[in-house]
Design a protein around this motif. Structure first.
Motif, PDB file in Angstrom:
ATOM      1  N   VAL A 331      72.467 -42.388  40.253  1.00 23.05           N
ATOM      2  CA  VAL A 331      71.430 -41.888  39.345  1.00 23.05           C
ATOM      3  C   VAL A 331      70.694 -40.769  40.072  1.00 23.05           C
ATOM      4  O   VAL A 331      70.271 -40.951  41.221  1.00 23.05           O
ATOM      5  N   GLY A 332      70.526 -39.619  39.431  1.00 21.64           N
ATOM      6  CA  GLY A 332      69.866 -38.494  40.067  1.00 21.64           C
ATOM      7  C   GLY A 332      68.357 -38.513  39.849  1.00 21.64           C
ATOM      8  O   GLY A 332      67.876 -38.896  38.794  1.00 21.64           O
ATOM      9  N   VAL A 333      67.626 -38.096  40.871  1.00 24.34           N
ATOM     10  CA  VAL A 333      66.173 -37.938  40.780  1.00 24.34           C
ATOM     11  C   VAL A 333      65.822 -36.524  41.233  1.00 24.34           C
ATOM     12  O   VAL A 333      66.256 -36.096  42.309  1.00 24.34           O
ATOM     13  N   VAL A 334      65.052 -35.826  40.401  1.00 25.72           N
ATOM     14  CA  VAL A 334      64.625 -34.462  40.723  1.00 25.72           C
ATOM     15  C   VAL A 334      63.106 -34.443  40.819  1.00 25.72           C
ATOM     16  O   VAL A 334      62.409 -34.515  39.796  1.00 25.72           O
ATOM     17  N   PRO A 335      62.535 -34.385  42.038  1.00 23.96           N
ATOM     18  CA  PRO A 335      61.081 -34.307  42.181  1.00 23.96           C
ATOM     19  C   PRO A 335      60.597 -32.885  41.879  1.00 23.96           C
ATOM     20  O   PRO A 335      61.186 -31.903  42.330  1.00 23.96           O
ATOM     21  N   LEU A 336      59.533 -32.791  41.116  1.00 24.33           N
ATOM     22  CA  LEU A 336      58.978 -31.491  40.741  1.00 24.33           C
ATOM     23  C   LEU A 336      57.493 -31.499  41.053  1.00 24.33           C
ATOM     24  O   LEU A 336      56.735 -32.330  40.543  1.00 24.33           O
ATOM     25  N   GLU A 337      57.072 -30.589  41.913  1.00 25.40           N
ATOM     26  CA  GLU A 337      55.670 -30.516  42.319  1.00 25.40           C
ATOM     27  C   GLU A 337      54.819 -29.939  41.191  1.00 25.40           C
ATOM     28  O   GLU A 337      55.168 -28.918  40.598  1.00 25.40           O
ATOM     29  N   VAL A 338      53.704 -30.596  40.906  1.00 23.41           N
ATOM     30  CA  VAL A 338      52.763 -30.109  39.898  1.00 23.41           C
ATOM     31  C   VAL A 338      51.363 -30.146  40.498  1.00 23.41           C
ATOM     32  O   VAL A 338      51.069 -30.928  41.399  1.00 23.41           O
ATOM     33  N   VAL A 339      50.515 -29.266  39.980  1.00 26.20           N
ATOM     34  CA  VAL A 339      49.131 -29.207  40.440  1.00 26.20           C
ATOM     35  C   VAL A 339      48.233 -29.551  39.269  1.00 26.20           C
ATOM     36  O   VAL A 339      48.305 -28.922  38.209  1.00 26.20           O
ATOM     37  N   ALA A 340      47.408 -30.575  39.431  1.00 27.22           N
ATOM     38  CA  ALA A 340      46.469 -30.993  38.401  1.00 27.22           C
ATOM     39  C   ALA A 340      45.119 -31.260  39.036  1.00 27.22           C
ATOM     40  O   ALA A 340      45.028 -32.018  40.013  1.00 27.22           O
ATOM     41  N   ASP A 341      44.066 -30.596  38.514  1.00 27.65           N
ATOM     42  CA  ASP A 341      42.710 -30.747  39.059  1.00 27.65           C
ATOM     43  C   ASP A 341      42.677 -30.424  40.541  1.00 27.65           C
ATOM     44  O   ASP A 341      41.978 -31.080  41.331  1.00 27.65           O
ATOM     45  N   GLY A 342      43.438 -29.415  40.915  1.00 34.06           N
ATOM     46  CA  GLY A 342      43.451 -28.978  42.301  1.00 34.06           C
ATOM     47  C   GLY A 342      44.219 -29.872  43.239  1.00 34.06           C
ATOM     48  O   GLY A 342      44.245 -29.617  44.453  1.00 34.06           O
ATOM     49  N   LYS A 343      44.881 -30.899  42.704  1.00 34.33           N
ATOM     50  CA  LYS A 343      45.643 -31.810  43.547  1.00 34.33           C
ATOM     51  C   LYS A 343      47.143 -31.645  43.301  1.00 34.33           C
ATOM     52  O   LYS A 343      47.574 -31.486  42.160  1.00 34.33           O
ATOM     53  N   ARG A 344      47.857 -31.666  44.409  1.00 33.96           N
ATOM     54  CA  ARG A 344      49.309 -31.553  44.315  1.00 33.96           C
ATOM     55  C   ARG A 344      49.921 -32.951  44.186  1.00 33.96           C
ATOM     56  O   ARG A 344      49.666 -33.828  45.001  1.00 33.96           O
ATOM     57  N   THR A 345      50.719 -33.136  43.161  1.00 33.74           N
ATOM     58  CA  THR A 345      51.441 -34.389  42.973  1.00 33.74           C
ATOM     59  C   THR A 345      52.880 -34.080  42.597  1.00 33.74           C
ATOM     60  O   THR A 345      53.247 -32.905  42.408  1.00 33.74           O
TER      61      THR A 345
END
Length: 425
Positions: A331-345
């Motif tokens: 099973v493949g997992v693709v992590p994608l960085e997002v920025v919300a309220d100045g926080k990187r998740t």
């Protein structure tokens, strides 16, 4: 209700051409060929009938095929290892090539030393099958010290199912997703008869074998686990999640016990674990994982045909077909960085299957259709963000897609055509 899924007026035989070809390719490789798979999947028939028929066509001397089926009453004396050795030695008299086929070899005490001994003889090509209740897949390599070549036999594929069907291809596919590919189930007429056979196979053959082999004391909890895994095919799961489900049914099982129970089911080929793989980080993620059932019909019958959810049945059918074709599947997992309220998740997007065969890698996404607004974008978010050039395939349940590339270069094909076209992978 009668099922009209198969050609009438003749005994149905599935040629298993790909499996026979694999057996023939393994000839004379100086390893013990161990045919593994679900009980009643056709291991004995593959060796005793289909393989031998092909050998005779190629001119191999039938007198040089020595076969012993330890299930037969007339062979009970051969369960004694000394008697068996004497019998085999009496049949192999010349310094010519012989094929030795031992069916249900686990019935013979100390059989591993016997096999290793005969495997050293240059004129003997050795093939065995085993009863999963005694020698499961995890035992074979240990017992035979790496001198074995495991040949996994899966249930009948959709291509052979369709060849023997009197239904149109789409109706045959619906039938296949419901009843799977166990040979005797496919030869059984009538929906009720099929369901009864498959349900009994799960309950009185597979579960009984495992419970006896591993001395399962909490049988109700073990059988509940079978129901949970059957219901959750294609869903992310781990022992902690299952433990919580057990608690809701007033069972108290530890994570270790649950993990052991799952390993017993996987060793018996009832289920297979599909691990998650971080496509960008190029590493495996230990938990959670997905489980797929070894046969769709067995799974559906276990749940009394109540949970015919085509999205998950499609995934299970594709998983089994990929394994049937000799692929490694994750099973493949693709992590994608997002920025919300100045926080990187990170958000994690899933690719249904990361497929490796030889030096080729393919990503596969499975969906019912792409007709609703935004569906294509939703289904391909993970594929869009792999940022590599490996082939990407979208498999749909809806018919009419015989294989075309969209403007992103993704290959779109119907489930029916994917299962039938082995050239795709």
């Amino acid at each position: 209700m009668k099922s009209y899924g198969y050609n009438d007026g003749m005994e149905k035989e599935f040629a298993r051409r790909a499996d026979v070809a694999r057996i023939l390719k393994a000839r004379n490789n100086h390893l013990i060929k161990v045919v593994t798979g679900l009980r009643k999947v056709g291991k004995s028939y593959l060796l005793s009938t289909l393989f031998q028929r092909e050998l005779k066509k190629q001119g191999f001397n039938p007198g040089h095929i020595v076969e012993v089926d330890f299930n037969l009453d007339e062979n009970q004396a051969l369960l004694n290892k000394s008697n068996l050795r004497a019998y085999i030695d009496s049949r192999i008299k010349e310094d010519e090539k012989y094929i030795l086929i031992l069916d249900e070899i686990q019935e013979v005490d100390g059989f591993e030393k016997l096999l290793l001994s005969y495997n050293t003889k240059p004129n003997i090509d050795l093939y065995v099958t085993g009863n999963n209740s005694h020698n499961l897949s995890s035992d074979i390599d240990t017992l035979l010290s790496g001198s074995d070549d495991q040949i996994r036999l899966y249930p009948i594929g959709f291509d052979e199912f369709l060849e023997n069907s009197s239904l149109d291809p789409e109706s045959a596919l619906t039938e296949y997703l419901k009843y799977g590919g166990m040979p005797l189930a496919l030869k059984t007429d009538g929906d009720e008869e099929k369901e009864r056979y498959l349900a009994n196979l799960f309950a009185t053959t597979y579960i009984k074998d495992i419970e006896q082999r591993h001395v399962i004391r909490n049988k109700p909890a073990f059988e509940l686990l079978c129901d949970i895994l059957s219901s959750d095919i294609g869903s992310l799961t781990n022992p902690t999640n299952i433990e919580n489900t057990f608690k809701s049914h007033h069972y108290s099982l530890t994570n270790d016990t649950i993990a052991n129970y799952i390993s017993y089911l996987c060793d018996a080929f009832l289920f297979e674990e599909c691990r998650r793989y971080d496509v960008k980080g190029k590493q495996y993620i230990s938990t959670p994982v997905k489980y797929y059932c070894g046969d769709l019909g067995i799974r559906n019958a276990r749940l009394s045909m109540r949970e015919i959810e085509y999205q998950y049945l499609m995934e299970n059918a594709i998983y089994l077909e990929l394994k049937r074709r000799g692929c490694k599947v994750d099973v493949g997992v693709v992590p994608l960085e997002v920025v919300a309220d100045g926080k990187r998740t990170y958000r994690y997007y899933e690719i249904d299957f990361v497929v490796n065969k030889g030096n080729r890698k393919v990503y596969i996404q499975v969906t019912m259709d792409l007709s609703s607004p935004g569906k294509l974008e939703q289904e391909t978010k993970s594929l869009d963000n792999t940022h590599d050039h490996f082939d990407k395939i979208i498999v749909l349940r809806e018919p009419g897609h015989k294989g075309e590339f969209n403007d992103k270069g993704y290959f779109i094909i119907s489930l029916k055509d994917f299962l039938l076209d082995k050239s795709i992978i």
